[in-house]
Design a protein around this motif. Structure first.
Motif, PDB file in Angstrom:
ATOM      1  N   PRO A 113       1.038  -1.384   0.143  1.00  0.00           N
ATOM      2  CA  PRO A 113      -0.208   0.324  -0.108  1.00  0.00           C
ATOM      3  C   PRO A 113       0.854   1.401  -0.341  1.00  0.00           C
ATOM      4  CG  PRO A 113      -0.746  -1.637   1.386  1.00  0.00           C
ATOM      5  CD  PRO A 113       0.356  -1.749   1.246  1.00  0.00           C
ATOM      6  N   VAL A 114       0.096   2.148  -0.555  1.00  0.00           N
ATOM      7  CA  VAL A 114       0.925   3.644  -0.868  1.00  0.00           C
ATOM      8  C   VAL A 114       0.764   4.338   0.635  1.00  0.00           C
ATOM      9  CG1 VAL A 114       0.544   5.843  -1.629  1.00  0.00           C
ATOM     10  CG2 VAL A 114       0.132   4.463  -2.679  1.00  0.00           C
ATOM     11  N   ASN A 115       0.503   3.921   1.114  1.00  0.00           N
ATOM     12  CA  ASN A 115       0.817   4.942   2.689  1.00  0.00           C
ATOM     13  C   ASN A 115       1.508   3.835   3.101  1.00  0.00           C
ATOM     14  OD1 ASN A 115      -0.818   2.530   3.294  1.00  0.00           O
ATOM     15  ND2 ASN A 115      -1.724   3.432   5.370  1.00  0.00           N
ATOM     16  N   GLU A 116       2.207   2.529   3.413  1.00  0.00           N
ATOM     17  CA  GLU A 116       2.914   1.627   4.213  1.00  0.00           C
ATOM     18  C   GLU A 116       4.474   2.213   3.337  1.00  0.00           C
ATOM     19  OE1 GLU A 116       2.658  -2.234   4.613  1.00  0.00           O
ATOM     20  OE2 GLU A 116       0.464  -2.015   5.061  1.00  0.00           O
ATOM     21  N   VAL A 117       4.702   2.034   1.883  1.00  0.00           N
ATOM     22  CA  VAL A 117       5.794   2.440   1.385  1.00  0.00           C
ATOM     23  C   VAL A 117       5.982   3.537   1.885  1.00  0.00           C
ATOM     24  CG1 VAL A 117       7.467   3.186  -0.507  1.00  0.00           C
ATOM     25  CG2 VAL A 117       5.487   1.323  -0.625  1.00  0.00           C
ATOM     26  N   ALA A 118       4.968   5.225   1.750  1.00  0.00           N
ATOM     27  CA  ALA A 118       5.478   6.373   2.040  1.00  0.00           C
ATOM     28  C   ALA A 118       5.469   6.456   3.783  1.00  0.00           C
ATOM     29  CB  ALA A 118       4.557   7.377   2.035  1.00  0.00           C
ATOM     30  N   ILE A 170      17.379   9.337  -0.785  1.00  0.00           N
ATOM     31  CA  ILE A 170      16.865   8.113  -1.726  1.00  0.00           C
ATOM     32  C   ILE A 170      16.777   8.103  -3.026  1.00  0.00           C
ATOM     33  CG2 ILE A 170      14.061   7.628  -1.548  1.00  0.00           C
ATOM     34  CD1 ILE A 170      14.784   6.902   0.870  1.00  0.00           C
ATOM     35  N   ILE A 171      17.037   6.831  -3.505  1.00  0.00           N
ATOM     36  CA  ILE A 171      17.272   6.727  -4.681  1.00  0.00           C
ATOM     37  C   ILE A 171      16.110   5.484  -5.549  1.00  0.00           C
ATOM     38  CG2 ILE A 171      18.606   6.137  -6.775  1.00  0.00           C
ATOM     39  CD1 ILE A 171      20.615   6.972  -5.378  1.00  0.00           C
ATOM     40  N   ILE A 172      14.966   6.219  -6.314  1.00  0.00           N
ATOM     41  CA  ILE A 172      13.980   5.159  -6.403  1.00  0.00           C
ATOM     42  C   ILE A 172      14.223   5.023  -8.412  1.00  0.00           C
ATOM     43  CG2 ILE A 172      11.218   5.068  -7.308  1.00  0.00           C
ATOM     44  CD1 ILE A 172      11.978   5.348  -4.411  1.00  0.00           C
ATOM     45  N   SER A 173      14.372   3.394  -8.449  1.00  0.00           N
ATOM     46  CA  SER A 173      14.929   2.810  -9.154  1.00  0.00           C
ATOM     47  C   SER A 173      13.237   1.935 -10.258  1.00  0.00           C
ATOM     48  CB  SER A 173      15.324   1.642  -9.487  1.00  0.00           C
ATOM     49  OG  SER A 173      16.074   0.496 -10.089  1.00  0.00           O
ATOM     50  N   LYS A 191       1.776  12.772  -8.211  1.00  0.00           N
ATOM     51  CA  LYS A 191       0.249  12.043  -8.089  1.00  0.00           C
ATOM     52  C   LYS A 191       0.069  10.649  -8.233  1.00  0.00           C
ATOM     53  CE  LYS A 191      -3.098  15.028 -10.377  1.00  0.00           C
ATOM     54  NZ  LYS A 191      -3.736  15.133 -11.614  1.00  0.00           N
ATOM     55  N   PRO A 192       0.143   9.872  -6.703  1.00  0.00           N
ATOM     56  CA  PRO A 192       1.040   8.329  -6.267  1.00  0.00           C
ATOM     57  C   PRO A 192      -0.232   7.352  -6.803  1.00  0.00           C
ATOM     58  CG  PRO A 192      -0.408   9.545  -4.786  1.00  0.00           C
ATOM     59  CD  PRO A 192      -0.411  10.667  -5.121  1.00  0.00           C
ATOM     60  N   GLY A 225       4.911   5.598  -3.633  1.00  0.00           N
ATOM     61  CA  GLY A 225       5.394   5.544  -2.136  1.00  0.00           C
ATOM     62  C   GLY A 225       6.415   7.068  -2.300  1.00  0.00           C
ATOM     63  N   TRP A 226       7.321   7.020  -3.206  1.00  0.00           N
ATOM     64  CA  TRP A 226       7.638   8.275  -3.184  1.00  0.00           C
ATOM     65  C   TRP A 226       7.053   9.813  -2.717  1.00  0.00           C
ATOM     66  CZ3 TRP A 226      11.239  11.161  -0.958  1.00  0.00           C
ATOM     67  CH2 TRP A 226      11.964  12.052  -1.200  1.00  0.00           C
TER      68      TRP A 226
END
Length: 259
Positions: free
Chosen positions: A155-160, A174-177, A204-205, A220-221
């Motif tokens: 879930p998005v909120n858990e990643v955030a 943070i590096i998003i790949s 926009k997630p 999440g980011w």
């Protein structure tokens, strides 16, 4: 010391240390971008001949700020092993042809104890999306620790929330790949990717797996960035049809800085 061995040297990047060092150094030299220090960057993860230039543009952004970075957290998808939630590895070091890079075992242990992540060495064993970032980090030679996190269906909120917890630690990048669309004809891929880039620009997630393979980490980011009032700065875009592939079935690549 537990050492994670390279899984994709000789496939996604050169096996020869000299050849790899020259290649990455040239990519960084050819793709210089300047700006303020990012909180995070987004980079692609294909073979360096395909997406290395786009990734180098984002890495060049952090070069002036290396003394201010003591930890780099890599977040990307698990391509080879089905994964629910988020996973770290048990290793202390990660080896590439350029040598070993130190992993942040202490923070990894804390996040595991807090039940935010699990240890899953099987998911990490053959995964390429984080490993292809290591040569850039090693050539920049910032003296930082690296924390690799694979983000499965989460879930998005858990990643955030995980990102927020990680950024409580000072001097953390943070590096998003993530790559973008996969295996469409060139013009169709361009249209799909334009829409995805617009969502990233607007924080926009809501990005779907068919738009970006790293959508769970990316969403999440984006949710965290929107909550914190951060800005997205587009750096570069191309697809494999622009670099080393044909234009019938292309993969899209983009890089961003967030600050």
């Amino acid at each position: 010391m537990r050492i994670k061995q390279s899984a994709v040297a000789g496939m996604f990047y050169p096996q020869s240390p000299d050849e790899l060092a020259v290649m990455v150094s040239q990519l960084l030299a050819d793709n210089q971008h300047q700006g303020c220090m990012p909180v995070a960057i987004m980079v692609p993860h294909a073979g360096l001949v395909y997406s290395g230039g786009v990734a180098a543009g984002a890495y060049s952004r952090i070069r002036p700020y290396l003394p201010m970075i003591s930890r780099v957290v890599l977040m990307g998808p698990a391509h080879r092993v089905p994964l629910l939630g988020m996973a770290v590895m048990s290793a202390d070091l990660w080896r590439t042809p350029l040598g070993t890079i130190r992993l942040d075992h202490q923070l990894s242990s804390v996040l595991t104890q807090e039940e935010r992540v699990v240890i899953n060495d099987v998911a990490h064993a053959r995964e390429h999306c984080l490993e292809v970032q290591l040569p850039f980090l090693q050539l920049l030679d910032g003296g930082y620790l690296v924390l690799p996190v694979l983000v499965g269906q989460t879930p998005v909120n858990e990643v955030a929330a995980l990102i927020g917890r990680i950024l409580m630690e000072p001097e953390t990048l943070i590096i998003i790949s993530s790559d973008l669309s996969h295996f469409h004809e060139y013009d169709e891929a361009m249209a799909i990717d334009r829409a995805t880039l617009q969502q990233i620009n607007q924080l926009k997630p809501e990005i779907q797996p068919q738009q970006a393979c790293g959508c769970y980490a990316l969403n999440g980011w984006l949710a965290y960035a929107a909550e914190q009032g951060l800005q997205a700065e587009f750096i570069d875009y191309c697809n494999s049809g622009d670099t080393a592939g044909d234009r019938n079935r292309v993969v899209g690549y983009s890089s961003y800085a967030f600050y």
